[in-house]
Design a protein around this motif. Structure first.
Motif, PDB file in Angstrom:
ATOM      1  N   ARG A  13       0.825  -1.231   0.000  1.00 23.66           N
ATOM      2  CA  ARG A  13       0.000   0.000   0.000  1.00 23.66           C
ATOM      3  C   ARG A  13       0.847   1.263   0.000  1.00 23.66           C
ATOM      4  N   PHE A  14       2.130   1.159   0.393  1.00 26.26           N
ATOM      5  CA  PHE A  14       3.020   2.316   0.306  1.00 26.26           C
ATOM      6  C   PHE A  14       3.879   2.259  -0.967  1.00 26.26           C
ATOM      7  N   GLY A  15       3.544   1.358  -1.857  1.00 27.54           N
ATOM      8  CA  GLY A  15       4.290   1.252  -3.122  1.00 27.54           C
ATOM      9  C   GLY A  15       5.753   0.911  -2.898  1.00 27.54           C
ATOM     10  N   GLN A  16       6.003  -0.004  -1.971  1.00 28.80           N
ATOM     11  CA  GLN A  16       7.409  -0.267  -1.616  1.00 28.80           C
ATOM     12  C   GLN A  16       8.060  -1.328  -2.510  1.00 28.80           C
ATOM     13  N   ASN A  17       8.991  -0.885  -3.323  1.00 30.35           N
ATOM     14  CA  ASN A  17       9.870  -1.759  -4.095  1.00 30.35           C
ATOM     15  C   ASN A  17      11.256  -1.192  -3.874  1.00 30.35           C
ATOM     16  N   PHE A  18      12.063  -1.923  -3.127  1.00 33.56           N
ATOM     17  CA  PHE A  18      13.350  -1.353  -2.713  1.00 33.56           C
ATOM     18  C   PHE A  18      14.439  -1.658  -3.732  1.00 33.56           C
ATOM     19  N   LEU A  19      15.239  -0.653  -4.036  1.00 36.06           N
ATOM     20  CA  LEU A  19      16.345  -0.848  -4.969  1.00 36.06           C
ATOM     21  C   LEU A  19      17.389  -1.744  -4.339  1.00 36.06           C
ATOM     22  N   GLN A  20      17.854  -2.730  -5.085  1.00 33.90           N
ATOM     23  CA  GLN A  20      18.888  -3.606  -4.530  1.00 33.90           C
ATOM     24  C   GLN A  20      20.061  -3.807  -5.483  1.00 33.90           C
ATOM     25  N   ILE A  43      12.448  11.900  -1.364  1.00 34.55           N
ATOM     26  CA  ILE A  43      11.070  11.499  -1.080  1.00 34.55           C
ATOM     27  C   ILE A  43      11.014   9.967  -1.068  1.00 34.55           C
ATOM     28  N   GLY A  44      10.516   9.415   0.017  1.00 36.67           N
ATOM     29  CA  GLY A  44      10.386   7.955   0.119  1.00 36.67           C
ATOM     30  C   GLY A  44      11.730   7.241   0.151  1.00 36.67           C
ATOM     31  N   PRO A  45      12.554   7.500   1.184  1.00 36.54           N
ATOM     32  CA  PRO A  45      13.888   6.871   1.231  1.00 36.54           C
ATOM     33  C   PRO A  45      13.849   5.362   1.455  1.00 36.54           C
ATOM     34  N   GLY A  46      12.710   4.846   1.950  1.00 40.80           N
ATOM     35  CA  GLY A  46      12.602   3.396   2.155  1.00 40.80           C
ATOM     36  C   GLY A  46      13.617   2.915   3.161  1.00 40.80           C
ATOM     37  N   LEU A  47      14.466   1.982   2.729  1.00 38.60           N
ATOM     38  CA  LEU A  47      15.505   1.467   3.622  1.00 38.60           C
ATOM     39  C   LEU A  47      16.832   2.176   3.405  1.00 38.60           C
ATOM     40  N   ILE A  64      11.793  12.439   3.412  1.00 36.48           N
ATOM     41  CA  ILE A  64      10.367  12.465   3.764  1.00 36.48           C
ATOM     42  C   ILE A  64       9.822  11.055   3.565  1.00 36.48           C
ATOM     43  N   GLU A  65       9.452  10.420   4.663  1.00 35.07           N
ATOM     44  CA  GLU A  65       8.999   9.019   4.581  1.00 35.07           C
ATOM     45  C   GLU A  65       7.662   8.869   5.303  1.00 35.07           C
ATOM     46  N   LEU A  66       6.712   8.236   4.613  1.00 29.72           N
ATOM     47  CA  LEU A  66       5.359   8.080   5.150  1.00 29.72           C
ATOM     48  C   LEU A  66       5.228   6.882   6.093  1.00 29.72           C
ATOM     49  N   ASP A  67       5.997   5.835   5.832  1.00 31.03           N
ATOM     50  CA  ASP A  67       5.858   4.603   6.615  1.00 31.03           C
ATOM     51  C   ASP A  67       6.555   4.780   7.968  1.00 31.03           C
ATOM     52  N   ALA A  90       6.237  12.003   7.205  1.00 34.65           N
ATOM     53  CA  ALA A  90       5.203  12.847   6.588  1.00 34.65           C
ATOM     54  C   ALA A  90       4.800  12.295   5.229  1.00 34.65           C
ATOM     55  N   ASP A  91       3.667  12.803   4.775  1.00 41.39           N
ATOM     56  CA  ASP A  91       3.166  12.471   3.447  1.00 41.39           C
ATOM     57  C   ASP A  91       3.688  13.535   2.468  1.00 41.39           C
ATOM     58  N   ALA A  92       4.498  13.119   1.512  1.00 42.67           N
ATOM     59  CA  ALA A  92       5.118  14.083   0.587  1.00 42.67           C
ATOM     60  C   ALA A  92       4.071  14.866  -0.203  1.00 42.67           C
ATOM     61  N   MET A  93       2.869  14.300  -0.351  1.00 41.40           N
ATOM     62  CA  MET A  93       1.812  14.983  -1.115  1.00 41.40           C
ATOM     63  C   MET A  93       1.299  16.216  -0.384  1.00 41.40           C
ATOM     64  N   GLY A 111      13.790  10.975  -5.800  1.00 39.62           N
ATOM     65  CA  GLY A 111      12.872  10.006  -5.227  1.00 39.62           C
ATOM     66  C   GLY A 111      12.615   8.843  -6.156  1.00 39.62           C
ATOM     67  N   ASN A 112      12.644   7.669  -5.541  1.00 32.67           N
ATOM     68  CA  ASN A 112      12.156   6.480  -6.221  1.00 32.67           C
ATOM     69  C   ASN A 112      10.711   6.408  -5.767  1.00 32.67           C
ATOM     70  N   LEU A 113       9.826   7.014  -6.530  1.00 28.75           N
ATOM     71  CA  LEU A 113       8.485   7.320  -6.036  1.00 28.75           C
ATOM     72  C   LEU A 113       7.554   6.118  -6.065  1.00 28.75           C
ATOM     73  N   PRO A 114       6.638   6.090  -5.082  1.00 27.42           N
ATOM     74  CA  PRO A 114       5.573   5.088  -5.168  1.00 27.42           C
ATOM     75  C   PRO A 114       4.740   5.379  -6.422  1.00 27.42           C
ATOM     76  N   TYR A 115       4.577   4.395  -7.280  1.00 30.35           N
ATOM     77  CA  TYR A 115       4.017   4.675  -8.604  1.00 30.35           C
ATOM     78  C   TYR A 115       2.557   5.130  -8.556  1.00 30.35           C
TER      79      TYR A 115
HETATM   80  N1  SAM Z   1      13.999   4.927  -2.117  1.00 32.80           N
HETATM   81  C1  SAM Z   1      13.848   3.535  -1.703  1.00 32.80           C
HETATM   82  C2  SAM Z   1      14.601   2.651  -2.675  1.00 32.80           C
HETATM   83  O1  SAM Z   1      14.928   3.147  -3.759  1.00 32.80           O
HETATM   84  O2  SAM Z   1      14.840   1.496  -2.361  1.00 32.80           O
HETATM   85  C3  SAM Z   1      12.367   3.130  -1.584  1.00 32.80           C
HETATM   86  C4  SAM Z   1      11.502   3.302  -2.805  1.00 32.80           C
HETATM   87  S1  SAM Z   1       9.855   2.695  -2.663  1.00 32.80           S
HETATM   88  C5  SAM Z   1       9.441   2.502  -4.376  1.00 32.80           C
HETATM   89  C6  SAM Z   1       8.850   4.095  -2.252  1.00 32.80           C
HETATM   90  C7  SAM Z   1       9.029   4.669  -0.843  1.00 32.80           C
HETATM   91  O3  SAM Z   1       8.150   5.794  -0.680  1.00 32.80           O
HETATM   92  C8  SAM Z   1       8.684   3.730   0.292  1.00 32.80           C
HETATM   93  O4  SAM Z   1       9.666   3.811   1.278  1.00 32.80           O
HETATM   94  C9  SAM Z   1       7.322   4.227   0.813  1.00 32.80           C
HETATM   95  O5  SAM Z   1       7.091   3.915   2.171  1.00 32.80           O
HETATM   96  C10 SAM Z   1       7.467   5.716   0.583  1.00 32.80           C
HETATM   97  N2  SAM Z   1       6.184   6.435   0.427  1.00 32.80           N
HETATM   98  C11 SAM Z   1       5.018   5.989  -0.084  1.00 32.80           C
HETATM   99  N3  SAM Z   1       4.092   6.963  -0.128  1.00 32.80           N
HETATM  100  C12 SAM Z   1       4.696   8.079   0.353  1.00 32.80           C
HETATM  101  C13 SAM Z   1       4.267   9.429   0.578  1.00 32.80           C
HETATM  102  N4  SAM Z   1       3.026   9.808   0.266  1.00 32.80           N
HETATM  103  N5  SAM Z   1       5.145  10.304   1.111  1.00 32.80           N
HETATM  104  C14 SAM Z   1       6.421   9.925   1.431  1.00 32.80           C
HETATM  105  N6  SAM Z   1       6.881   8.666   1.235  1.00 32.80           N
HETATM  106  C15 SAM Z   1       6.036   7.754   0.717  1.00 32.80           C
END
Ligand code: SAM
Length: 268
Positions: A13-20, A43-47, A64-67, A90-93, A111-115
């Motif tokens: 639900r947070f669009g999490q696909n982590f770069l590896q 935006i969305g640093p994930g791990l 800025i990370e929502l999770d 926070a919510d980047a939106m 940002g590697n944005l949630p799609y």
């Molecule tokens: N940057 C990391 C990487 O490249 O591995 C994670 C990328 S992952 C596709 C998207 C990240 O955005 C997740 O960590 C997710 O929790 C976060 N995220 C989702 N919705 C968000 C929002 N509205 N505001 C901020 N972060 C958000």
């Protein structure tokens, strides 16, 4: 378990696909090219796959990370960077990017944005483009094609016109699903958006311009005559040199500005 896993289970639900893929991570960092005197915002640093590399090269990074489960993981992981690293839960939106500005230094956004939220987020950021030096995003490939498309191309539409009104847009390179964990179902691509310091086609009234573009693409298959009939009649379109029988995807950015400026003059 990869280097960036930290035992966290990816949330759909947070669009999490982590770069590896380390070689893709390096390629993205080379494209961004962070410098010590710059202020980066992720935006969305994930791990933290990109965060870590950027922190080694730049002076200040706000993330800025929502999770909320990821926030303490990031704080622990990058504790050693002290004041150089700040994570905002926070919510980047809804985030007010203006609050990050210090010493008039413009922000470099990555940002590697949630799609699922990427187009809305880009519209939100375009409204802050005066405080942004540049933006690098990983997006679904189709969204990058839409951002970069010109008149007459399949993917050309409102998103590309609005992005190109404010920014120079460059489609940099493709990233295959295997670069992520879990792998997404679609191809991704990296795009660079550089806001213009002086807009090449400034509209007299930005809001009106946005309204014209939105209305013109109301129904893609219809002509300008139909889509724009509430705003401008076809005689007026002809008078300013625009064929009302065209479909909106044939018009350039300059044409949309021309329609909007004509309406702005009428309003006085
Ligand atoms: N940057 C990391 C990487 O490249 O591995 C994670 C990328 S992952 C596709 C998207 C990240 O955005 C997740 O960590 C997710 O929790 C976060 N995220 C989702 N919705 C968000 C929002 N509205 N505001 C901020 N972060 C958000």
């Amino acid at each position: 378990m990869s280097k960036h896993d930290a035992g966290h289970k990816a949330r759909k639900r947070f669009g999490q696909n982590f770069l590896q893929d380390e070689s893709i991570i390096r390629r993205i960092i080379r494209a961004i090219n962070p410098k010590p005197e710059q202020h980066m915002v992720e935006i969305g640093p994930g791990l933290g796959a990109l965060t870590e590399e950027i922190l080694d090269l730049t002076g200040a990074l706000d993330a800025i990370e929502l999770d909320r489960d990821l926030v303490p993981i990031l704080r622990t992981k990058f504790f050693n960077y002290g004041d150089q690293f700040t994570v905002h839960e926070a919510d980047a939106m809804r985030f007010d990017f203006q609050q990050l500005i210090q010493d008039d230094r413009p922000l470099r956004i990555i940002g590697n944005l949630p799609y699922n939220i990427s187009t809305q987020l880009i519209f939100h950021l375009l409204s802050h483009s005066h405080i942004i030096e540049d933006m690098h995003f990983m997006l679904q490939k189709e969204v990058v094609l839409r951002l970069a498309a010109g008149p007459g191309e399949n993917n050309y539409g409102r998103l590309g016109i609005m992005a190109q009104y404010y920014c120079k847009v460059e489609n940099l390179f493709l990233v295959p699903p295997g670069a992520f964990h879990p792998a997404p179902k679609v191809d991704s691509a990296i795009v660079r958006l550089v806001p213009y310091k002086t807009l090449p086609y400034p509209a007299k009234d930005h809001k009106l311009f946005q309204q014209v573009v939105r209305t013109a693409f109301g129904q893609r298959r219809k002509t300008l005559r139909n889509n724009l009939k509430e705003l401008i009649d076809s005689d007026a379109l002809e008078r300013i040199g625009i064929d009302p029988n065209l479909r909106p995807e044939r018009l350039s950015l300059a044409d949309f500005v021309k329609i909007s400026d004509y309406l702005a003059d009428l309003k006085g």
